[in-house]
Scaffold this motif. Structure first.
Motif, short mmCIF file in Angstrom:
data_model
loop_
_atom_site.label_atom_id
_atom_site.label_comp_id
_atom_site.label_asym_id
_atom_site.label_seq_id
_atom_site.Cartn_x
_atom_site.Cartn_y
_atom_site.Cartn_z
N TYR A 40 32.57 69.99 10.52
CA TYR A 40 33.23 69.12 11.08
C TYR A 40 34.33 68.86 9.97
CZ TYR A 40 29.81 69.31 15.17
OH TYR A 40 29.29 69.40 15.58
N ASP A 48 44.01 70.42 14.19
CA ASP A 48 44.68 71.32 14.50
C ASP A 48 43.72 72.86 14.69
OD1 ASP A 48 46.02 73.07 12.51
OD2 ASP A 48 48.06 71.86 13.23
N ILE A 49 44.04 72.93 15.50
CA ILE A 49 42.56 74.81 15.74
C ILE A 49 43.11 75.17 14.10
CG2 ILE A 49 44.28 76.11 17.00
CD1 ILE A 49 42.20 76.72 18.65
N GLU A 50 44.34 75.41 14.03
CA GLU A 50 45.29 77.12 12.82
C GLU A 50 44.64 75.83 11.39
OE1 GLU A 50 49.74 77.23 11.04
OE2 GLU A 50 49.51 77.95 12.87
N GLU A 51 44.35 74.81 11.15
CA GLU A 51 43.15 74.23 10.14
C GLU A 51 41.92 74.52 9.96
OE1 GLU A 51 45.89 70.28 8.61
OE2 GLU A 51 45.10 70.29 10.96
N CYS A 52 41.49 74.61 11.44
CA CYS A 52 40.37 74.93 11.17
C CYS A 52 40.43 75.82 11.23
CB CYS A 52 40.00 74.55 12.63
SG CYS A 52 39.32 73.16 13.56
N GLY A 53 41.01 77.18 11.69
CA GLY A 53 40.45 78.49 11.25
C GLY A 53 40.55 78.74 9.58
N SER A 56 38.12 78.45 7.80
CA SER A 56 36.66 79.28 9.16
C SER A 56 36.98 80.27 7.87
CB SER A 56 36.62 78.80 9.95
OG SER A 56 35.86 80.08 10.76
N GLU A 76 31.09 77.50 13.29
CA GLU A 76 32.25 76.86 13.65
C GLU A 76 32.62 75.67 12.74
OE1 GLU A 76 29.77 75.26 17.46
OE2 GLU A 76 29.60 77.31 17.89
N SER A 78 35.52 72.99 13.35
CA SER A 78 36.23 72.15 14.29
C SER A 78 36.10 70.37 13.94
CB SER A 78 35.30 72.05 15.67
OG SER A 78 34.01 71.40 15.50
N SER A 79 37.19 69.84 14.68
CA SER A 79 37.56 68.20 14.67
C SER A 79 35.79 67.93 15.12
CB SER A 79 38.18 68.21 15.35
OG SER A 79 38.12 67.23 16.11
#
Length: 156
Positions: A40, A48-53, A56, A76, A78-79
């Motif tokens: 997390y 955002d989803i780009e940073e999570c990607g 990852s 996984e 995520s935020s």
């Protein structure tokens, strides 16, 4: 299990520092027949989803290099969401003035689950302003009695 979490924190921290992100929590849990490694992350205005990607991908490369986890698992990133966990001292300090939900190891004033506004935190105890029916009350909870704590969304 804690060795895996510790190692993953060590691998994740430089990646997050490089991207100006914060590590909120790491979980390595079995759900059904599957293992999940959950990271997390957060920053001031959310991730955002780009940073999570990106996190990852970079973390996955490091984990593939070292291969520290014997089980097959799903990674996984995520935020922590609106109800982010409060675990570290700085989490509690940032939550002062916000609505929180706290579970305790033993009852305090007859309750093991307390929800209200965190009015102060001094490293030793939490002070939470709770409303019971129409009456307002301040509860003091020693930090060592806190089993779990998180931000709580209030719909009032």
């Amino acid at each position: 299990m804690s060795k895996i979490i510790e190692l993953v924190e060590q691998l994740t921290t430089p990646i997050l520092n490089d991207m100006n992100l914060e590590l909120v929590d790491v979980e390595f849990v079995k759900e059904g027949s599957n293992w999940f490694l959950r990271i997390y992350i957060d920053k001031e205005n959310g991730v955002d989803i780009e940073e999570c990607g990106q996190v990852s991908e970079r973390l996955s490369e490091k984990l593939d290099e070292l291969d520290p986890i014997q089980q097959n698992y799903f990674l996984e990133v995520s935020s922590p969401g609106a109800e982010r966990p409060l675990k570290k001292e700085k989490d509690f300090q940032k939550a002062v003035g916000k609505n929180v939900f706290v579970k305790t190891y033993e009852p305090i004033d007859g309750k093991k689950e307390i929800e209200g506004v965190l009015t102060s935190y001094d490293g030793v105890s939490l002070e939470i302003a709770v409303t019971i029916k129409t009456r307002k009350k301040t509860m003091t909870i020693p930090t060592e009695k806190v089993a779990k704590a998180r931000l709580a969304v209030s719909f009032s």
